[in-house]
Design a protein around this motif. Structure first.
Motif, PDB file in Angstrom:
ATOM      1  N   TYR A   8       0.867  -1.186   0.000  1.00 37.73           N
ATOM      2  CA  TYR A   8       0.000   0.000   0.000  1.00 37.73           C
ATOM      3  C   TYR A   8       0.899   1.230   0.000  1.00 37.73           C
ATOM      4  O   TYR A   8       1.655   1.463   0.943  1.00 37.73           O
ATOM      5  N   LEU A  19      -7.976   1.728   5.960  1.00 36.27           N
ATOM      6  CA  LEU A  19      -7.942   0.776   4.851  1.00 36.27           C
ATOM      7  C   LEU A  19      -7.025  -0.398   5.178  1.00 36.27           C
ATOM      8  O   LEU A  19      -7.347  -1.547   4.863  1.00 36.27           O
ATOM      9  N   ALA A  22      -8.904  -2.782   7.295  1.00 34.38           N
ATOM     10  CA  ALA A  22      -9.892  -3.553   6.537  1.00 34.38           C
ATOM     11  C   ALA A  22      -9.226  -4.658   5.720  1.00 34.38           C
ATOM     12  O   ALA A  22      -9.750  -5.778   5.612  1.00 34.38           O
ATOM     13  N   LEU A  23      -8.079  -4.361   5.125  1.00 35.57           N
ATOM     14  CA  LEU A  23      -7.358  -5.363   4.334  1.00 35.57           C
ATOM     15  C   LEU A  23      -6.845  -6.498   5.213  1.00 35.57           C
ATOM     16  O   LEU A  23      -6.924  -7.680   4.849  1.00 35.57           O
ATOM     17  N   GLU A  26      -9.205  -9.217   6.218  1.00 32.17           N
ATOM     18  CA  GLU A  26      -9.418 -10.257   5.216  1.00 32.17           C
ATOM     19  C   GLU A  26      -8.358 -11.358   5.291  1.00 32.17           C
ATOM     20  O   GLU A  26      -8.404 -12.326   4.533  1.00 32.17           O
ATOM     21  N   TRP A  28      -5.090 -10.656   4.893  1.00 29.05           N
ATOM     22  CA  TRP A  28      -3.976 -10.268   4.034  1.00 29.05           C
ATOM     23  C   TRP A  28      -2.937  -9.502   4.837  1.00 29.05           C
ATOM     24  O   TRP A  28      -3.261  -8.791   5.784  1.00 29.05           O
ATOM     25  N   ALA A 107     -13.486   1.640   2.581  1.00 26.91           N
ATOM     26  CA  ALA A 107     -12.577   0.494   2.665  1.00 26.91           C
ATOM     27  C   ALA A 107     -13.239  -0.751   2.078  1.00 26.91           C
ATOM     28  O   ALA A 107     -12.574  -1.579   1.439  1.00 26.91           O
ATOM     29  N   ARG A 108     -14.544  -0.882   2.258  1.00 25.87           N
ATOM     30  CA  ARG A 108     -15.265  -2.043   1.721  1.00 25.87           C
ATOM     31  C   ARG A 108     -15.174  -2.078   0.196  1.00 25.87           C
ATOM     32  O   ARG A 108     -15.019  -3.145  -0.400  1.00 25.87           O
ATOM     33  N   VAL A 111     -11.633  -3.286  -0.852  1.00 26.61           N
ATOM     34  CA  VAL A 111     -11.526  -4.738  -0.648  1.00 26.61           C
ATOM     35  C   VAL A 111     -12.249  -5.482  -1.766  1.00 26.61           C
ATOM     36  O   VAL A 111     -11.743  -6.461  -2.314  1.00 26.61           O
ATOM     37  N   VAL A 114     -10.206  -5.296  -5.033  1.00 21.98           N
ATOM     38  CA  VAL A 114      -9.047  -6.193  -4.986  1.00 21.98           C
ATOM     39  C   VAL A 114      -9.484  -7.628  -5.274  1.00 21.98           C
ATOM     40  O   VAL A 114      -8.871  -8.333  -6.095  1.00 21.98           O
ATOM     41  N   LYS A 115     -10.549  -8.071  -4.620  1.00 21.71           N
ATOM     42  CA  LYS A 115     -11.039  -9.430  -4.841  1.00 21.71           C
ATOM     43  C   LYS A 115     -11.482  -9.631  -6.288  1.00 21.71           C
ATOM     44  O   LYS A 115     -11.249 -10.695  -6.884  1.00 21.71           O
TER      45      LYS A 115
END
Length: 238
Positions: A8, A19, A22-23, A26, A28, A107-108, A111, A114-115
């Motif tokens: 990041y 952020l 939030a990552l 997951e 990560w 942030a959602r 995410v 990215v997915k």
């Protein structure tokens, strides 16, 4: 399963912290660089599965960072910017970004983006076109003067390894897999670009020009990429 590694690149801590949280929720692992120079140094030290890159950095412009890293790395990349100009989005996608998001963002949303990019990459890997005219042994694809290694994402031309960007690699590989077949610019964008609707047809021309330059550096006598005026490109058999 290995933990996903995300780089990041953002200089404002107030934006990074929520952020990053939030990552990491997951599962990560997130490495933070607050300058473009630091980001390039981290990339030289370890591999990453994804890059989130802010355009407005204190040292190097995010676009310049992207250009430099695309010379060596094919890591999927998402641009963040405080501007919402269409020209910025186009430029970002043309130089090798996979997606583009304007501030402020949730942030959602990041995410989810990215997915989504990872899912697209998995689908593309699973749907590689057949290669009937090409010899393939243990993952190495050979069709003189080309040697392609899908595992290392490298292509050799007359025995020399080409230094290709992500889109250059996929563009040249598609042409090698389908010699003599003429592809329109739109067909090439649909096959290779994740966001063809956001790209311009001249983007293909720019990548073809770069590929030709790199091929000429190895063999000045051959010009394997043929231009079909008003339509597109094909790869001739040498």
């Amino acid at each position: 399963m290995n933990q996903k590694q995300i780089l990041y690149v953002e200089d404002e801590a107030a934006i990074v912290l929520p952020l990053r949280y939030a990552l990491e929720r997951e599962g990560w692992q997130v490495s933070w660089a607050n300058t473009g120079t630091q980001a390039l140094q981290l990339l030289a030290q370890q591999s990453f599965d994804f890059i989130i890159l802010d355009v407005g950095l204190p040292d190097l412009n995010g676009f310049e960072v992207c250009k430099q890293l695309r010379q060596k790395y094919q890591t999927p990349l998402l641009f963040l910017t405080a501007r919402d100009d269409e020209i910025d989005r186009v430029v970002g996608l043309e130089i090798g970004a996979d997606d583009y998001c304007s501030k402020p963002f949730s942030a959602r949303e990041i995410v989810a983006r990215v997915k989504a990019i990872w899912r697209r990459m998995e689908v593309q890997t699973q749907n590689i076109p057949p290669q009937p005219p090409i010899i393939q042994t243990e993952g190495i694809v050979q069709s003189a003067p080309w040697t392609c290694n899908p595992q290392s994402l490298q292509i050799q031309y007359h025995g020399h390894t080409l230094q290709l960007t992500r889109y250059e690699y996929h563009l040249l590989l598609l042409l090698i897999q389908h010699p003599e077949q003429v592809f329109s610019r739109q067909q090439l964008m649909d096959h290779i670009w994740e966001h063809p609707e956001h790209s311009l047809e001249r983007t293909v021309d720019t990548h073809i020009k770069s590929l030709r330059h790199k091929l000429k550096q190895i063999n000045t006598n051959d010009d394997p990429i043929r231009t079909h005026r008003g339509f597109g490109y094909s790869l001739i058999k040498l």
